[in-house]
Structure formats: C-alpha cells, structure tokens
Design an enzyme around this catalytic site. Structure first.
Site, PDB file in Angstrom:
ATOM      1  N   HIS A 112       0.752  -1.274   0.062  1.00  0.00           N
ATOM      2  CA  HIS A 112      -0.067   0.105  -0.140  1.00  0.00           C
ATOM      3  C   HIS A 112       0.989   1.337  -0.023  1.00  0.00           C
ATOM      4  O   HIS A 112       1.487   1.727   0.970  1.00  0.00           O
ATOM      5  CB  HIS A 112      -0.907   0.131   1.163  1.00  0.00           C
ATOM      6  N   ARG A 113       0.938   1.840  -0.971  1.00  0.00           N
ATOM      7  CA  ARG A 113       1.583   3.207  -1.317  1.00  0.00           C
ATOM      8  C   ARG A 113       3.288   2.698  -1.002  1.00  0.00           C
ATOM      9  O   ARG A 113       4.222   3.689  -0.573  1.00  0.00           O
ATOM     10  CB  ARG A 113       1.504   4.120  -0.550  1.00  0.00           C
ATOM     11  N   GLU A 172       1.053  -0.062  -4.897  1.00  0.00           N
ATOM     12  CA  GLU A 172      -0.113   0.546  -4.869  1.00  0.00           C
ATOM     13  C   GLU A 172       0.145   1.887  -4.585  1.00  0.00           C
ATOM     14  O   GLU A 172       0.944   2.308  -4.142  1.00  0.00           O
ATOM     15  CB  GLU A 172      -1.422   0.046  -4.120  1.00  0.00           C
ATOM     16  N   ASP A 225      -1.201   6.427  -5.656  1.00  0.00           N
ATOM     17  CA  ASP A 225      -2.301   7.459  -5.745  1.00  0.00           C
ATOM     18  C   ASP A 225      -1.702   8.526  -6.876  1.00  0.00           C
ATOM     19  O   ASP A 225      -0.772   8.893  -6.705  1.00  0.00           O
ATOM     20  CB  ASP A 225      -2.891   7.941  -4.698  1.00  0.00           C
ATOM     21  N   HIS A 258      -1.201  10.561  -1.979  1.00  0.00           N
ATOM     22  CA  HIS A 258      -2.355  10.207  -1.561  1.00  0.00           C
ATOM     23  C   HIS A 258      -3.317  11.247  -1.317  1.00  0.00           C
ATOM     24  O   HIS A 258      -4.608  11.350  -1.642  1.00  0.00           O
ATOM     25  CB  HIS A 258      -2.128   9.229  -0.412  1.00  0.00           C
ATOM     26  N   GLU A 301      -4.131   4.041  -8.522  1.00  0.00           N
ATOM     27  CA  GLU A 301      -5.553   4.562  -8.229  1.00  0.00           C
ATOM     28  C   GLU A 301      -5.706   5.883  -8.678  1.00  0.00           C
ATOM     29  O   GLU A 301      -4.674   6.743  -8.563  1.00  0.00           O
ATOM     30  CB  GLU A 301      -5.758   4.674  -6.428  1.00  0.00           C
ATOM     31  N   GLN A 356      -7.503   1.361 -10.472  1.00  0.00           N
ATOM     32  CA  GLN A 356      -8.793   1.302  -9.615  1.00  0.00           C
ATOM     33  C   GLN A 356      -9.122   2.757  -9.381  1.00  0.00           C
ATOM     34  O   GLN A 356      -8.285   3.698  -9.280  1.00  0.00           O
ATOM     35  CB  GLN A 356      -8.284   0.614  -8.565  1.00  0.00           C
TER      36      GLN A 356
END
Length: 323
Positions: A48-49, A75, A77, A90, A158, A194
């Site tokens: 995550h990140r 992942e 953003d 993020h 994302e 996503q």
C-alpha cells in the site's frame, strides 16, 4: 501493528508424529508414509503506497524498499498539480507528508491543485517519517512508473479524487502509454487501474477496454452485476468482507470474461490476513506487505503439512493407538 506470531501448529504435529512413528517402529509396525507438504494458494500481497512500515509512503524510497523485501505488487495514488503535471500523492493536501507548511506557511490549506510542479518538487517528503529519508521528493507519475518498471514490480494505480481533476483519466492513460505501460506485457499482467469513483473507472474502461480495472468499495450483492460491466476487481475495506460476499463477487465475470476478483485493504495484522485468505480473497493490500506475506506463507505451510502428513482417518487411528 500486530503481526500473527509464529504458529505452533506445525511444530506440535511434528512432535506428535515423530513420537508416534518412533513408537510404531519400536513395535515393528511399518510407519505410514509422510507426504511432502504442498503449498496452498494464497492471496497476492500488494504494498500500500509502497511499504509504509519501512519508508515514507508513495515515494521512490518506499517502492525501492518494497522491492528489496520481495514485494512484487505496489499501489499508489495519482493527482494533478496546478500546472497540469501528474504526481504521486495520496492526500489531496500536501501537509501530512511534506514540509509544505514550513516552506509555504501562508498558503493553507495546501491543496495539491494549488501548487505547481516546480513548487512541489522543492518539498521534503521524507523528513516527517525519519531523518534518514530527509530530502526525499514527491515523485512525478512518470518517474514513479519508470522506477516500478526498473524494479520489475507490478502496479495497482489509483485515480485519486478524479472529481477534482476533470479529464485526468485520459491524461493518466497517455502517461502510461508514453512510459510503455500500455504494451501487451504490462496490460496482460502488471497493471490494474482502480478508483472509488465508478464514473471515472467507466471512463478508463471506455478509453482503454484492454486495461484491467478495480472498483474500490463493497457494493451489495444485488448491485455487483452493474459493476462487472466495467470492473475486473471489487476492492473493499477488509472490515466489510464476508465469505458469502466474496462468493457473490466470484460468481460473476468481469468485462474481460474472467471471474471477478477481490483485493481487500488495508491489512497490517497477520491474523486478519489469514482470515481473509480463508474467506477466499484474491489480494490483500498492506502497509507491511512483507510481514503479511510471511504470515500467509506460514499458514499455508501449516495447512499443507497437515494435509500432506496423512489422511484424517490415519491420523485418528495413529493418535488413538499411541495415546
């Protein structure tokens, strides 16, 4: 964060089995065969990140650290600056993960969209996390994509708050194309886009139907079919996941004719990860992906050992005869 401790299941059964087999041997009874353990399938673990448990989130340092830890999926953003550049960030403000308040004290609330790329690239995105990361910068999407590629990692991308950035879907796809991420090799197994915004995800699907997509949320089972028209994954908060809901998702096929997948977020506890794996999720998004992966591997080894040691009837007979 609490990571599942080392299991005593395997060691306990190994001890029991050795005792039992030794006793049988002393009686002249042939030992039952012990089959080699076979690993059961586990969910894909996604950083995550990057790996925020070890480095500041959404930085190049974070995905580099993930790569060193063997984390293959990361992942991040994407947002857009005032002058139209795409960056990896993020929060929709810069305050939490940079020194923007000190550098630009009179520009609250420090929204990403209120700063140019040149201004953002002057910010320190690492000191807030630890002194050794001082000078880490907010990466552009281009630099981030190239680093993920260099690390031979895979990417869950994302589209963050697309309502703030009209047209960002087309711009992101153009950048993915420019950096080589829309070739067959990447599209077929290394990229998922996503978003929490269904309209944004539909736009991505319409512009590039070949790209795999994921909807962030947990629609009711009765609503899932409408999402399956444009999403290959349904990615919920792990707290909302039930085994029955996962079955409902898996019962449908996405736009590419394959079973819908589930990737749950954000899981930093080994016990929670094992529980999700047993509910059938396909992916787990974690701030500590290396530790979650270790917990899943341990659980898989335990299951494989117990399944391969002997069949249940043999185990009962063996234990009854020895105890």
């Amino acid at each position: 964060m609490r990571i599942r401790p080392a299991s005593a299941v395997t060691s306990a059964f190994v001890g029991l089995s050795v005792t039992a087999l030794t006793a049988l041997g002393s009686l002249g009874v042939a030992s039952p065969p012990v089959h080699a353990a076979q690993r059961v399938s586990s969910p894909v673990v996604i950083g995550h990140r990057g790996v925020p448990a070890r480095a500041p989130e959404n930085t190049l340092a974070s995905i580099d650290r993930a790569a060193k830890l063997g984390v293959r999926w990361v992942e991040n953003d994407v947002q857009r600056t005032k002058d139209g550049a795409l960056i990896v960030m993020h929060d929709t403000t810069l305050a939490r993960t940079t020194d923007v308040e000190q550098r630009y004290p009179d520009r609250a609330p420090w929204k990403v969209s209120d700063f140019t790329l040149a201004e953002i690239q002057k910010l320190d995105a690492g000191s807030w996390y630890a002194p050794r990361f001082a000078g880490e910068r907010v990466p552009t999407l281009s630099s981030y994509l190239r680093r993920v590629d260099r690390n031979r990692q895979k990417l869950l991308l994302e589209v963050k708050a697309p309502e703030l950035y009209p047209g960002i879907e087309r711009q992101i796809l153009a950048e993915l194309d420019r950096t080589g991420w829309l070739d067959r090799r990447h599209v077929d197994g290394r990229l998922v886009v996503q978003s929490f915004d269904a309209a944004s995800l539909r736009t991505v699907h319409q512009l590039r139907p070949d790209v795999k997509t994921g909807f962030l949320g947990a629609p009711k089972p009765s609503e899932l079919r409408s999402y399956a028209a444009f999403a290959d994954q349904i990615n919920p908060s792990y707290k909302s996941v039930t085994e029955a809901w996962v079955r409902s998702v898996h019962a449908l096929k996405g736009p590419h004719g394959r079973r819908l997948e589930v990737s749950a977020w954000t899981v930093d506890d080994g016990d929670d990860a094992v529980s999700l794996a047993r509910k059938g999720v396909d992916g787990i998004i974690s701030n500590a992906p290396h530790e979650v992966a270790a917990a899943l591997a341990e659980d898989a080894d335990d299951d494989a050992f117990l399944n391969g040691l002997t069949n249940p009837a043999d185990t009962d007979a063996l234990v009854d005869g020895i105890l």
